[in-house]
Design a protein around this motif. Structure first.
Motif, PDB file in Angstrom:
ATOM      1  N   ALA A 116     -91.104 -14.894  46.922  1.00 32.86           N
ATOM      2  CA  ALA A 116     -90.632 -14.024  46.091  1.00 32.86           C
ATOM      3  C   ALA A 116     -90.757 -12.578  46.579  1.00 32.86           C
ATOM      4  O   ALA A 116     -89.807 -11.690  46.544  1.00 32.86           O
ATOM      5  CB  ALA A 116     -91.551 -14.002  44.674  1.00 32.86           C
ATOM      6  N   PHE A 117     -91.897 -12.143  47.206  1.00 27.88           N
ATOM      7  CA  PHE A 117     -92.421 -11.105  47.782  1.00 27.88           C
ATOM      8  C   PHE A 117     -91.117 -10.537  49.005  1.00 27.88           C
ATOM      9  O   PHE A 117     -90.725  -9.553  48.946  1.00 27.88           O
ATOM     10  CB  PHE A 117     -93.903 -10.822  48.277  1.00 27.88           C
ATOM     11  CG  PHE A 117     -93.857  -9.376  48.984  1.00 27.88           C
ATOM     12  CD1 PHE A 117     -93.959  -8.298  48.567  1.00 27.88           C
ATOM     13  CD2 PHE A 117     -94.200  -9.565  50.437  1.00 27.88           C
ATOM     14  CE1 PHE A 117     -94.426  -7.198  49.408  1.00 27.88           C
ATOM     15  CE2 PHE A 117     -94.334  -8.384  51.072  1.00 27.88           C
ATOM     16  CZ  PHE A 117     -94.334  -7.235  50.547  1.00 27.88           C
ATOM     17  N   THR A 118     -91.191 -11.589  49.780  1.00 25.88           N
ATOM     18  CA  THR A 118     -90.148 -11.310  50.959  1.00 25.88           C
ATOM     19  C   THR A 118     -88.819 -11.185  50.386  1.00 25.88           C
ATOM     20  O   THR A 118     -87.946 -10.228  51.044  1.00 25.88           O
ATOM     21  CB  THR A 118     -90.269 -12.720  51.775  1.00 25.88           C
ATOM     22  OG1 THR A 118     -91.737 -12.894  52.080  1.00 25.88           O
ATOM     23  CG2 THR A 118     -89.356 -12.693  53.037  1.00 25.88           C
ATOM     24  N   ALA A 119     -88.373 -11.891  49.439  1.00 31.89           N
ATOM     25  CA  ALA A 119     -87.001 -11.533  48.887  1.00 31.89           C
ATOM     26  C   ALA A 119     -86.805 -10.054  48.512  1.00 31.89           C
ATOM     27  O   ALA A 119     -85.736  -9.684  48.546  1.00 31.89           O
ATOM     28  CB  ALA A 119     -86.576 -12.672  47.889  1.00 31.89           C
ATOM     29  N   VAL A 120     -87.745  -9.380  47.690  1.00 32.95           N
ATOM     30  CA  VAL A 120     -87.432  -8.392  46.886  1.00 32.95           C
ATOM     31  C   VAL A 120     -87.677  -7.182  48.059  1.00 32.95           C
ATOM     32  O   VAL A 120     -87.183  -6.215  48.026  1.00 32.95           O
ATOM     33  CB  VAL A 120     -88.637  -8.146  45.793  1.00 32.95           C
ATOM     34  CG1 VAL A 120     -89.783  -8.093  46.089  1.00 32.95           C
ATOM     35  CG2 VAL A 120     -88.000  -6.951  44.793  1.00 32.95           C
ATOM     36  N   ALA A 121     -88.942  -7.539  49.023  1.00 33.56           N
ATOM     37  CA  ALA A 121     -88.675  -6.653  50.088  1.00 33.56           C
ATOM     38  C   ALA A 121     -87.649  -6.353  50.822  1.00 33.56           C
ATOM     39  O   ALA A 121     -87.359  -4.990  51.289  1.00 33.56           O
ATOM     40  CB  ALA A 121     -89.988  -6.875  50.852  1.00 33.56           C
ATOM     41  N   TRP A 122     -86.886  -7.390  51.100  1.00 36.06           N
ATOM     42  CA  TRP A 122     -85.542  -7.142  51.889  1.00 36.06           C
ATOM     43  C   TRP A 122     -84.301  -7.301  51.140  1.00 36.06           C
ATOM     44  O   TRP A 122     -83.293  -7.035  51.783  1.00 36.06           O
ATOM     45  CB  TRP A 122     -85.609  -7.960  53.093  1.00 36.06           C
ATOM     46  CG  TRP A 122     -86.485  -7.659  54.455  1.00 36.06           C
ATOM     47  CD1 TRP A 122     -85.919  -6.896  55.130  1.00 36.06           C
ATOM     48  CD2 TRP A 122     -87.812  -7.774  54.645  1.00 36.06           C
ATOM     49  NE1 TRP A 122     -87.039  -6.707  56.096  1.00 36.06           N
ATOM     50  CE2 TRP A 122     -88.076  -7.365  55.790  1.00 36.06           C
ATOM     51  CE3 TRP A 122     -88.676  -8.650  53.891  1.00 36.06           C
ATOM     52  CZ2 TRP A 122     -89.411  -7.285  56.235  1.00 36.06           C
ATOM     53  CZ3 TRP A 122     -89.883  -8.595  54.463  1.00 36.06           C
ATOM     54  CH2 TRP A 122     -90.200  -7.974  55.718  1.00 36.06           C
ATOM     55  N   ASN A 123     -84.496  -7.406  49.760  1.00 37.79           N
ATOM     56  CA  ASN A 123     -83.307  -7.594  49.017  1.00 37.79           C
ATOM     57  C   ASN A 123     -82.338  -8.579  49.409  1.00 37.79           C
ATOM     58  O   ASN A 123     -81.225  -8.359  49.614  1.00 37.79           O
ATOM     59  CB  ASN A 123     -82.676  -6.098  48.757  1.00 37.79           C
ATOM     60  CG  ASN A 123     -81.727  -6.321  47.718  1.00 37.79           C
ATOM     61  OD1 ASN A 123     -81.819  -7.009  46.539  1.00 37.79           O
ATOM     62  ND2 ASN A 123     -80.583  -5.451  47.692  1.00 37.79           N
ATOM     63  N   ALA A 124     -82.741  -9.735  49.918  1.00 31.92           N
ATOM     64  CA  ALA A 124     -82.084 -10.841  50.547  1.00 31.92           C
ATOM     65  C   ALA A 124     -82.635 -12.163  50.116  1.00 31.92           C
ATOM     66  O   ALA A 124     -84.089 -12.241  50.173  1.00 31.92           O
ATOM     67  CB  ALA A 124     -81.629 -10.455  52.093  1.00 31.92           C
ATOM     68  N   PRO A 125     -81.912 -13.234  50.191  1.00 32.70           N
ATOM     69  CA  PRO A 125     -82.560 -14.479  50.230  1.00 32.70           C
ATOM     70  C   PRO A 125     -83.002 -14.961  51.172  1.00 32.70           C
ATOM     71  O   PRO A 125     -83.183 -14.469  52.525  1.00 32.70           O
ATOM     72  CB  PRO A 125     -81.230 -15.456  50.071  1.00 32.70           C
ATOM     73  CG  PRO A 125     -80.113 -14.499  49.556  1.00 32.70           C
ATOM     74  CD  PRO A 125     -80.527 -13.267  50.016  1.00 32.70           C
ATOM     75  N   THR A 126     -84.273 -15.442  51.103  1.00 31.67           N
ATOM     76  CA  THR A 126     -85.132 -15.795  52.341  1.00 31.67           C
ATOM     77  C   THR A 126     -84.796 -16.791  53.236  1.00 31.67           C
ATOM     78  O   THR A 126     -85.165 -16.881  54.373  1.00 31.67           O
ATOM     79  CB  THR A 126     -86.591 -16.448  51.782  1.00 31.67           C
ATOM     80  OG1 THR A 126     -86.215 -17.512  51.070  1.00 31.67           O
ATOM     81  CG2 THR A 126     -87.307 -15.427  50.847  1.00 31.67           C
ATOM     82  N   SER A 127     -83.576 -17.459  52.693  1.00 29.19           N
ATOM     83  CA  SER A 127     -82.780 -18.377  53.870  1.00 29.19           C
ATOM     84  C   SER A 127     -82.307 -17.406  54.725  1.00 29.19           C
ATOM     85  O   SER A 127     -81.911 -17.763  56.080  1.00 29.19           O
ATOM     86  CB  SER A 127     -82.017 -19.439  53.116  1.00 29.19           C
ATOM     87  OG  SER A 127     -81.109 -18.490  52.448  1.00 29.19           O
ATOM     88  N   GLU A 128     -81.634 -16.366  54.413  1.00 23.02           N
ATOM     89  CA  GLU A 128     -80.787 -15.411  55.350  1.00 23.02           C
ATOM     90  C   GLU A 128     -81.829 -14.916  56.370  1.00 23.02           C
ATOM     91  O   GLU A 128     -81.774 -14.517  57.456  1.00 23.02           O
ATOM     92  CB  GLU A 128     -80.165 -14.194  54.635  1.00 23.02           C
ATOM     93  CG  GLU A 128     -79.073 -15.002  53.800  1.00 23.02           C
ATOM     94  CD  GLU A 128     -78.158 -14.002  53.029  1.00 23.02           C
ATOM     95  OE1 GLU A 128     -78.393 -12.597  53.380  1.00 23.02           O
ATOM     96  OE2 GLU A 128     -77.404 -14.138  52.115  1.00 23.02           O
ATOM     97  N   LEU A 129     -83.117 -14.383  55.769  1.00 22.53           N
ATOM     98  CA  LEU A 129     -83.958 -13.703  56.357  1.00 22.53           C
ATOM     99  C   LEU A 129     -84.883 -14.612  57.441  1.00 22.53           C
ATOM    100  O   LEU A 129     -84.955 -14.072  58.663  1.00 22.53           O
ATOM    101  CB  LEU A 129     -85.155 -13.045  55.473  1.00 22.53           C
ATOM    102  CG  LEU A 129     -84.726 -12.247  54.462  1.00 22.53           C
ATOM    103  CD1 LEU A 129     -85.796 -11.745  53.442  1.00 22.53           C
ATOM    104  CD2 LEU A 129     -84.142 -10.810  55.036  1.00 22.53           C
ATOM    105  N   ALA A 130     -84.814 -15.863  57.109  1.00 22.72           N
ATOM    106  CA  ALA A 130     -85.431 -16.750  58.067  1.00 22.72           C
ATOM    107  C   ALA A 130     -84.377 -17.039  59.224  1.00 22.72           C
ATOM    108  O   ALA A 130     -85.005 -17.016  60.529  1.00 22.72           O
ATOM    109  CB  ALA A 130     -85.537 -18.350  57.471  1.00 22.72           C
ATOM    110  N   GLU A 131     -83.196 -16.773  59.120  1.00 28.86           N
ATOM    111  CA  GLU A 131     -82.213 -16.819  60.318  1.00 28.86           C
ATOM    112  C   GLU A 131     -82.377 -15.567  61.454  1.00 28.86           C
ATOM    113  O   GLU A 131     -82.126 -15.521  62.475  1.00 28.86           O
ATOM    114  CB  GLU A 131     -80.902 -16.981  59.860  1.00 28.86           C
ATOM    115  CG  GLU A 131     -80.584 -18.240  59.239  1.00 28.86           C
ATOM    116  CD  GLU A 131     -79.285 -18.131  58.339  1.00 28.86           C
ATOM    117  OE1 GLU A 131     -78.123 -17.232  58.621  1.00 28.86           O
ATOM    118  OE2 GLU A 131     -78.815 -19.095  57.764  1.00 28.86           O
ATOM    119  N   ARG A 132     -83.133 -14.438  60.638  1.00 29.92           N
ATOM    120  CA  ARG A 132     -83.273 -13.008  61.544  1.00 29.92           C
ATOM    121  C   ARG A 132     -84.410 -13.249  62.337  1.00 29.92           C
ATOM    122  O   ARG A 132     -84.509 -12.406  63.159  1.00 29.92           O
ATOM    123  CB  ARG A 132     -83.124 -11.979  60.404  1.00 29.92           C
ATOM    124  CG  ARG A 132     -82.270 -11.799  59.686  1.00 29.92           C
ATOM    125  CD  ARG A 132     -82.308 -10.527  58.857  1.00 29.92           C
ATOM    126  NE  ARG A 132     -81.343 -10.196  57.828  1.00 29.92           N
ATOM    127  CZ  ARG A 132     -81.553  -9.305  56.951  1.00 29.92           C
ATOM    128  NH1 ARG A 132     -82.670  -8.354  56.830  1.00 29.92           N
ATOM    129  NH2 ARG A 132     -80.643  -9.222  56.056  1.00 29.92           N
TER     130      ARG A 132
END
Length: 190
Positions: A116-132
């Protein structure tokens, strides 16, 4: 050899008692006068008003809305027979509500909060962030984050105001599906 205790005279006892009472009295009086002396203290500074150009206002998810979102995410998981934990955090990453479903694993609590923290910190779903992570592997070193599917941001006027994290299903895709059900319970989430 016998030791005889010396007897104090009544006069010596009276002098010793008076000295003890005087010492205690001086300590109490000193403590009282130190706490009561406000005449020498500097006056409190008056609050300084700042103009609106120096402040900002932000939207926050209410506790009722956070609870509604968490309940919707947990219900979606339970309908599919999944045992998960759901966490909703505010814009600052503070946990607003957490619901641990029956039978959810012990690791799911912290994982849900971090997603939840990761999603709000980057304003993106964590699945997209995992790809980054492929291009920026050091992202995973940021404290409090978890780059696994299962986190969805909640935004108001395109600004992130909360994150919903779900953990415990067999895949991040399922966790994120349930997190998105929580966002959907709030409206369109954008």
């Amino acid at each position: 050899m016998q030791h005889r205790a010396k007897k104090f005279s009544t006069r010596a006892k009276a002098i010793a008692s008076a000295a003890a009472v005087a010492a205690v009295g001086a300590g109490v009086a000193g403590a009282f006068s130190a706490s009561a002396d406000t005449t020498s203290a500097a006056p409190a500074a008056a609050p300084i008003a700042v103009g609106s150009e120096a402040t900002t206002t932000s939207a926050h998810l209410t506790a009722d809305a956070a609870t509604r979102a968490a309940r919707a995410a947990l219900d979606a998981a339970e309908q599919e027979g999944q045992r998960v934990t759901v966490a909703v955090v505010d814009r600052n990453g503070n946990t607003v509500v957490t619901l641990r479903g029956d039978g959810a694993g012990p690791q799911s609590y912290e994982s849900a909060v971090r997603k939840a923290f990761t999603a709000v910190a980057w304003n993106a779903p964590t699945s997209e962030l995992a790809e980054r992570l492929e291009n920026a592997p050091n992202l995973k070193d940021i404290p409090g984050t978890l780059f696994l599917g299962g986190g969805a941001p909640v935004a108001h006027d395109d600004a992130p105001i909360a994150g919903i994290g779900v953990a415990g299903a067999p895949s991040g895709d399922l966790d994120e599906k349930f997190a998105r059900a929580g966002v959907a319970a709030l409206g369109d989430g954008r």
